[in-house]
Design a protein around this motif. Sequence first.
Motif, short mmCIF file in Angstrom:
data_model
loop_
_atom_site.label_atom_id
_atom_site.label_comp_id
_atom_site.label_asym_id
_atom_site.label_seq_id
_atom_site.Cartn_x
_atom_site.Cartn_y
_atom_site.Cartn_z
N ARG A 31 0.82 -1.22 0.00
CA ARG A 31 0.00 0.00 0.00
C ARG A 31 0.84 1.27 0.00
N LYS A 166 -11.66 -6.92 -8.61
CA LYS A 166 -11.02 -6.20 -7.52
C LYS A 166 -12.01 -5.74 -6.46
N ASN A 175 -5.85 -4.93 0.76
CA ASN A 175 -5.30 -4.30 -0.44
C ASN A 175 -5.22 -5.30 -1.58
N SER A 177 -4.28 -4.56 -6.01
CA SER A 177 -4.17 -3.53 -7.05
C SER A 177 -4.35 -4.13 -8.43
N SER A 178 -5.05 -3.38 -9.27
CA SER A 178 -5.17 -3.73 -10.68
C SER A 178 -4.70 -2.53 -11.49
N ARG A 179 -4.63 -2.69 -12.78
CA ARG A 179 -4.22 -1.57 -13.62
C ARG A 179 -5.31 -0.50 -13.60
N THR A 180 -4.94 0.76 -13.71
CA THR A 180 -5.90 1.86 -13.72
C THR A 180 -5.68 2.76 -14.92
N ASP A 194 -10.80 1.51 -12.43
CA ASP A 194 -10.00 0.29 -12.48
C ASP A 194 -10.22 -0.45 -13.79
N ASN A 200 -2.46 -7.74 -9.70
CA ASN A 200 -1.09 -8.05 -9.32
C ASN A 200 -1.09 -8.86 -8.03
N THR A 203 0.42 -7.57 -4.69
CA THR A 203 -0.16 -6.43 -3.98
C THR A 203 -1.21 -6.85 -2.96
N SER A 265 -12.94 3.82 -4.85
CA SER A 265 -12.67 2.47 -4.37
C SER A 265 -12.72 2.43 -2.85
N ASP A 268 -9.56 3.08 -0.86
CA ASP A 268 -9.08 4.43 -0.59
C ASP A 268 -9.61 4.99 0.72
#
Length: 403
Positions: A31, A166, A175, A177-180, A194, A200, A203, A265, A268
């Motif tokens: 994170r 996600k 946590n 994470s994916s591509r944004t 997202d 990933n 992550t 999200s 956040d």
Amino acid sequence: MKKAVFLFSTIFLAIFFVNCSNKSEEYIDPRGTDYAGSESCVQCHKVQSEMALHSSHFKATAPAILGNVSGDFDSKNHTFIYDKDTKLVMQKRGDSLYQVLYKNGKEVSKYKFEIVFGTKHAQTSVYWKNNNTYELPVSFYHSINNWATSPGFPADKPYFDRMVVKDCYACHSSNISSRTVNQSSEDKNFMSMDVEDAINKKTIVYGIDCERCHGPAKKHVDFHLKNPNIKIANSITSFKSLSRQQRLDACALCHAGNDGMKLKSRFDFKPGDNLSEYFRETRSINDTATFDVHGNQFRLMAQSKCFMNSNKMDCITCHNPHENASKNMASYSKICMSCHQGLKHNETTLKTMPEKLLADNCIECHMPKKASNAINFQLSNSKQLSSYILRTHKIGIYPSAKK
């Protein structure tokens, strides 16, 4: 001799504090550098950490290693039959666990248990494929101590293509994470969106950890390791310092359903944030809608007169978030009686059991267990739907409740 002992003690303490500090300094959290990781909390908060480690929050997701996975893998209860030619068998192979598909007695394919979701009432699992996770079609239900269809899956044919995106992890992990991709500057009302085609693995922070509820702790850990005599918490969010609405929002993030319009999200969200900045409600929590007992505890509680007539009641009134809900019904009754001490049951109710027994179990009658309309499942080789039962958080009078 005394000098030698003093010197040894000084060196030992120096090494001890250096090691504690290094644990925090060397750890790299997915994170970001503001996070210290839950292991850093143990040295000063051992009691809370021990409780949390065994809680459903902490085990909301976990790697599917032996010991984390519920269910039978080596007896007559490890096979799910779809039809006379098709079956799915839960099997252990080496140190790994699989759901293995057989057609006419021959193995067709196998899918590895890689991440488990849940531990208390039921447990479903996912496998990795092309940088994404997919739910396995059979889950384990503790209420029946057996395998049955995962929620929403058919019982007449195996299905392995339901992607777990996600947002599904947002209430089961701390946590991922994916591509944004960033929105155009013209649309400033929405955060970056997202792209749900790649997650990933590195992550993932499994379960709901300390920092998910108390915020980033790196500064807090560093400060108190350097200042062990200062007992007032520094650079961390304590729920005692939050307003009632802030405490409610922190729990409602994951316990108020998922039917609002998503603005940001859940990952956040930090304790103290306003939930309305993350979800735009489509209906009032105080309307007459029937909210499901699964995942909507906050809205059900908010419909209760107990909640509406109180300016203090929140989730922590009855629950310690560091541990699982108590199985001692009398402990909840004491909380109820703090406000309802002078009330008496009517004659009809008193005929069911002595008043003393009623007073020790308010929950069974006023928060009865109900079937979820969102989740049901089917047993192997059966067409009958079984209900997923959970206790409602709408406190009220239920004439049909079990006495």
